[in-house]
Design an enzyme around this catalytic site. Structure first.
Site, PDB file in Angstrom:
ATOM      1  N   ASP A  73     -53.908  26.595  -9.714  1.00  0.00           N
ATOM      2  CA  ASP A  73     -54.625  25.887  -8.625  1.00  0.00           C
ATOM      3  C   ASP A  73     -55.954  25.292  -9.285  1.00  0.00           C
ATOM      4  OD1 ASP A  73     -55.337  25.002  -6.308  1.00  0.00           O
ATOM      5  OD2 ASP A  73     -55.848  26.860  -5.609  1.00  0.00           O
ATOM      6  N   TRP A  89     -61.263  20.509 -10.396  1.00  0.00           N
ATOM      7  CA  TRP A  89     -61.832  19.815 -11.874  1.00  0.00           C
ATOM      8  C   TRP A  89     -62.007  18.576 -11.797  1.00  0.00           C
ATOM      9  CZ3 TRP A  89     -60.139  16.918 -15.760  1.00  0.00           C
ATOM     10  CH2 TRP A  89     -60.489  17.202 -17.004  1.00  0.00           C
ATOM     11  N   HIS A  91     -54.647  16.290 -12.570  1.00  0.00           N
ATOM     12  CA  HIS A  91     -53.159  16.883 -12.605  1.00  0.00           C
ATOM     13  C   HIS A  91     -52.735  16.633 -13.964  1.00  0.00           C
ATOM     14  CE1 HIS A  91     -53.070  17.827  -8.568  1.00  0.00           C
ATOM     15  NE2 HIS A  91     -52.952  16.470  -8.033  1.00  0.00           N
ATOM     16  N   LEU A 115     -38.711  33.001 -24.824  1.00  0.00           N
ATOM     17  CA  LEU A 115     -39.531  32.960 -23.316  1.00  0.00           C
ATOM     18  C   LEU A 115     -38.450  32.384 -22.374  1.00  0.00           C
ATOM     19  CD1 LEU A 115     -42.042  33.403 -21.523  1.00  0.00           C
ATOM     20  CD2 LEU A 115     -42.643  31.174 -22.142  1.00  0.00           C
TER      21      LEU A 115
HETATM   22  C1  IPE Z   1     -50.758  26.433  -4.329  1.00  0.00           C
HETATM   23  O1  IPE Z   1     -51.818  25.437  -4.413  1.00  0.00           O
HETATM   24  C2  IPE Z   1     -49.418  25.638  -4.593  1.00  0.00           C
HETATM   25  C3  IPE Z   1     -49.530  25.241  -6.252  1.00  0.00           C
HETATM   26  C4  IPE Z   1     -50.344  25.688  -7.144  1.00  0.00           C
HETATM   27  C5  IPE Z   1     -48.392  24.526  -6.512  1.00  0.00           C
HETATM   28  P1  IPE Z   1     -52.374  24.768  -3.013  1.00  0.00           P
HETATM   29  O2  IPE Z   1     -53.498  24.178  -3.402  1.00  0.00           O
HETATM   30  O3  IPE Z   1     -51.403  23.837  -2.629  1.00  0.00           O
HETATM   31  O4  IPE Z   1     -52.723  26.040  -2.065  1.00  0.00           O
HETATM   32  P2  IPE Z   1     -53.486  26.087  -0.863  1.00  0.00           P
HETATM   33  O5  IPE Z   1     -53.322  24.788   0.053  1.00  0.00           O
HETATM   34  O6  IPE Z   1     -55.136  25.871  -1.454  1.00  0.00           O
HETATM   35  O7  IPE Z   1     -53.168  27.275  -0.119  1.00  0.00           O
HETATM   36  C1  IPE Z   2     -53.053  22.608  -8.145  1.00  0.00           C
HETATM   37  O1  IPE Z   2     -54.115  21.919  -8.151  1.00  0.00           O
HETATM   38  C2  IPE Z   2     -52.000  21.576  -8.345  1.00  0.00           C
HETATM   39  C3  IPE Z   2     -51.154  21.548  -6.948  1.00  0.00           C
HETATM   40  C4  IPE Z   2     -51.223  22.217  -6.230  1.00  0.00           C
HETATM   41  C5  IPE Z   2     -50.079  20.540  -7.178  1.00  0.00           C
HETATM   42  P1  IPE Z   2     -54.862  21.473  -6.809  1.00  0.00           P
HETATM   43  O2  IPE Z   2     -54.494  19.942  -6.614  1.00  0.00           O
HETATM   44  O3  IPE Z   2     -54.394  22.199  -5.401  1.00  0.00           O
HETATM   45  O4  IPE Z   2     -56.339  21.319  -7.021  1.00  0.00           O
HETATM   46  P2  IPE Z   2     -57.478  21.770  -5.866  1.00  0.00           P
HETATM   47  O5  IPE Z   2     -56.994  22.994  -5.283  1.00  0.00           O
HETATM   48  O6  IPE Z   2     -57.400  20.682  -4.607  1.00  0.00           O
HETATM   49  O7  IPE Z   2     -58.625  21.894  -6.673  1.00  0.00           O
HETATM   50 MG    MG Z   3     -55.237  23.597  -4.542  1.00  0.00          MG
END
Ligand code: IPE
Ligand code: IPE
Ligand code: MG
Length: 262
Positions: free
Chosen positions: A40, A45, A57, A151
């Site tokens: 996450d 970032w 991403h 792995l």
């Molecule tokens: C959880 O992250 C899903 C992934 C890392 C793929 P999210 O950013 O979607 O989760 P919430 O919305 O903060 O709970």
């Molecule tokens: C994790 O990063 C990737 C996915 C959930 C797909 P986020 O896109 O949730 O990044 P934040 O949480 O908004 O910083």
């Molecule tokens: Mg997130």
């Protein structure tokens, strides 16, 4: 020797009270067998740098590469990466497009390296939702890496723990209704065998980056006795040292499984 390849010394590092019998930790027999990571913080970032989320991403995909290598080096047998949740479909269409495009690109560009490095890729989650082209790319990558033994890498895409449990329950209900399964004989093993992780060990350690402290629908059934480590690092910055730190923290934990400790 890098931090990630240093042998772990969890039992010795633990600070046990005088006279206490050392309880079993995951590290006495080596590092955790199965690590799950909720990757996450890509968006934050990017925002912190004034960049579009898509670049967050993309940087996150580089961290995936580093982490897979670090996990393989530290002797972990199973690594499950949460890449896209069932709920992530509700993000703006542009972001969903960026994420799925990146996933497809990554699958194609990395499959050779994964196969060479002995890493077996499996994808869990509702892959059909990504369409025929991605389904094909996933199947090809799984087939090309099927011989890997160094792995086991699971990538969870369009994955949600509740949907997974619901699908297993429906599958069992159908079999019971058809008379091919006796409801009284449905036990934990039978149920777990209908999940997308059938035959895999439960995660010992679940890591979440970015400072959030929740599961967000990740491995709900399988996480029953996992240890949780929350790290205050945004996913694109994650590296071997962060993984080593999480494993070291895991090694300081005392797992009890509901048993009494003398
Ligand atoms: C959880 O992250 C899903 C992934 C890392 C793929 P999210 O950013 O979607 O989760 P919430 O919305 O903060 O709970
Ligand atoms: C994790 O990063 C990737 C996915 C959930 C797909 P986020 O896109 O949730 O990044 P934040 O949480 O908004 O910083
Ligand atoms: Mg997130």
């Amino acid at each position: 020797m890098s931090a990630a390849t240093k042998p772990l010394d969890g039992a010795a590092a633990r600070d046990l009270p005088q006279g206490a019998a050392p309880a079993r930790t995951g590290c006495e027999g080596g590092p955790p067998r199965h690590i799950g990571i909720i990757m996450d913080g890509n968006g934050r970032w990017a925002s912190a740098r004034g960049l579009p989320r898509a670049l967050g991403h993309k940087a996150g995909a580089e961290a995936v590469r580093r982490t897979i290598e670090a996990a393989a080096q530290s002797g972990v047998s199973w690594l499950t990466l949460f890449a896209f949740s069932s709920e992530n479909w509700q993000r703006p269409a542009e972001e969903v497009r960026d994420l799925t495009g990146l996933m497809r690109m990554y699958l194609r560009s990395e499959v050779g390296t994964l196969a060479r490095e002995g890493i077996r890729l499996r994808v869990i989650g509702e892959r059909e939702r990504f369409g025929a082209e991605t389904v094909q790319a996933i199947a090809a990558a799984e087939a090309a890496t099927a011989h890997g033994t160094r792995l086991n890498l699971n990538v969870a895409v369009s994955y949600g723990g509740r949907a997974e449990i619901l699908a297993a329950a429906k599958d069992i209900a159908r079999r019971v209704a058809a008379g091919t399964l006796d409801a009284e004989k449905v036990d934990m093993a039978e149920f777990a065998g209908r999940l997308s992780t059938a035959g895999m060990p439960d995660p010992d350690l679940i890591i979440r980056t970015s400072g959030e402290q929740r599961l967000s629908n990740f491995l709900l059934w399988q996480a029953a006795y996992a240890e949780f480590v929350f790290q205050d690092v945004l996913w694109p910055d994650y590296d071997a040292a962060h993984l080593a730190e999480a494993i070291a923290e895991f090694c300081r934990r005392e797992r009890r499984y509901g048993l009494r400790v003398a």
